[in-house]
Design a protein around this motif. Structure first.
Motif, PDB file in Angstrom:
ATOM      1  N   LYS A  14       0.849  -1.194   0.000  1.00  0.00           N
ATOM      2  CA  LYS A  14       0.000   0.000   0.000  1.00  0.00           C
ATOM      3  C   LYS A  14       0.879   1.236   0.000  1.00  0.00           C
ATOM      4  N   ALA A  16       0.722   5.743   0.188  1.00  0.00           N
ATOM      5  CA  ALA A  16       0.018   7.019   0.337  1.00  0.00           C
ATOM      6  C   ALA A  16       0.805   8.064  -0.451  1.00  0.00           C
ATOM      7  N   TRP A  17       0.119   8.767  -1.335  1.00  0.00           N
ATOM      8  CA  TRP A  17       0.732   9.831  -2.124  1.00  0.00           C
ATOM      9  C   TRP A  17       0.333  11.156  -1.494  1.00  0.00           C
ATOM     10  N   LYS A  24      -3.300  12.781  -1.520  1.00  0.00           N
ATOM     11  CA  LYS A  24      -3.843  12.750  -2.880  1.00  0.00           C
ATOM     12  C   LYS A  24      -4.512  11.401  -3.152  1.00  0.00           C
ATOM     13  N   GLN A  25      -3.855  10.316  -2.707  1.00  0.00           N
ATOM     14  CA  GLN A  25      -4.400   8.988  -2.954  1.00  0.00           C
ATOM     15  C   GLN A  25      -3.768   7.994  -1.996  1.00  0.00           C
ATOM     16  N   PHE A  26      -4.539   6.991  -1.606  1.00  0.00           N
ATOM     17  CA  PHE A  26      -4.035   5.898  -0.778  1.00  0.00           C
ATOM     18  C   PHE A  26      -4.631   4.616  -1.313  1.00  0.00           C
ATOM     19  N   GLY A  27      -3.798   3.582  -1.460  1.00  0.00           N
ATOM     20  CA  GLY A  27      -4.308   2.314  -1.947  1.00  0.00           C
ATOM     21  C   GLY A  27      -3.190   1.379  -2.359  1.00  0.00           C
ATOM     22  N   GLU A  31      -1.776   0.798  -8.243  1.00  0.00           N
ATOM     23  CA  GLU A  31      -2.773   1.807  -8.619  1.00  0.00           C
ATOM     24  C   GLU A  31      -2.279   3.218  -8.338  1.00  0.00           C
ATOM     25  N   VAL A  32      -1.735   3.420  -7.157  1.00  0.00           N
ATOM     26  CA  VAL A  32      -1.263   4.754  -6.772  1.00  0.00           C
ATOM     27  C   VAL A  32      -0.062   5.158  -7.620  1.00  0.00           C
ATOM     28  N   GLU A  35      -1.212   6.352 -11.062  1.00  0.00           N
ATOM     29  CA  GLU A  35      -1.764   7.709 -11.041  1.00  0.00           C
ATOM     30  C   GLU A  35      -0.675   8.751 -10.845  1.00  0.00           C
ATOM     31  N   TYR A  36       0.300   8.448  -9.994  1.00  0.00           N
ATOM     32  CA  TYR A  36       1.433   9.348  -9.781  1.00  0.00           C
ATOM     33  C   TYR A  36       2.221   9.510 -11.080  1.00  0.00           C
TER      34      TYR A  36
END
Length: 93
Positions: A14, A16-17, A24-27, A31-32, A35-36
């Motif tokens: 997992k 966290a961005w 911005k996003q956690f997952g 996936e993160v 997106e980054y």
């Protein structure tokens, strides 16, 4: 903390961005990281003046959200951080 997407994908479950102090996003790391990567790709296409304008806008947003926290504006680089959550970290003895 790391900016190495390869390392994050290999080691972490997992992610966290954090972008300019905001989550911005956690997952899931894949996936993160995807997106980054999209964000960085889009950001790097901008002209230098557009990048500077975006960075100033984000810093002003930070100042509005946390008044009194910032005395001088000396930020030169975008604040994009990854906090990595590794299964090994959580389950180690």
């Amino acid at each position: 903390m790391s900016h190495s997407l390869k390392q994050i994908r290999e080691v972490c479950d997992k992610v966290a961005w954090l972008h300019y102090g905001q989550l911005k996003q956690f997952g899931a790391s894949d996936e993160v990281c995807l997106e980054y990567s999209k964000f960085i790709h889009h950001f790097m296409k901008k002209k230098p003046l557009e990048k500077q304008a975006y960075q100033k806008e984000m810093i002003l947003h930070q100042k509005r959200e946390r008044p009194g926290k910032f005395k001088k504006e000396k930020q030169r680089f975008p604040v994009i951080l990854f906090f990595i959550f590794c299964q090994a970290f959580f389950y180690s003895v």
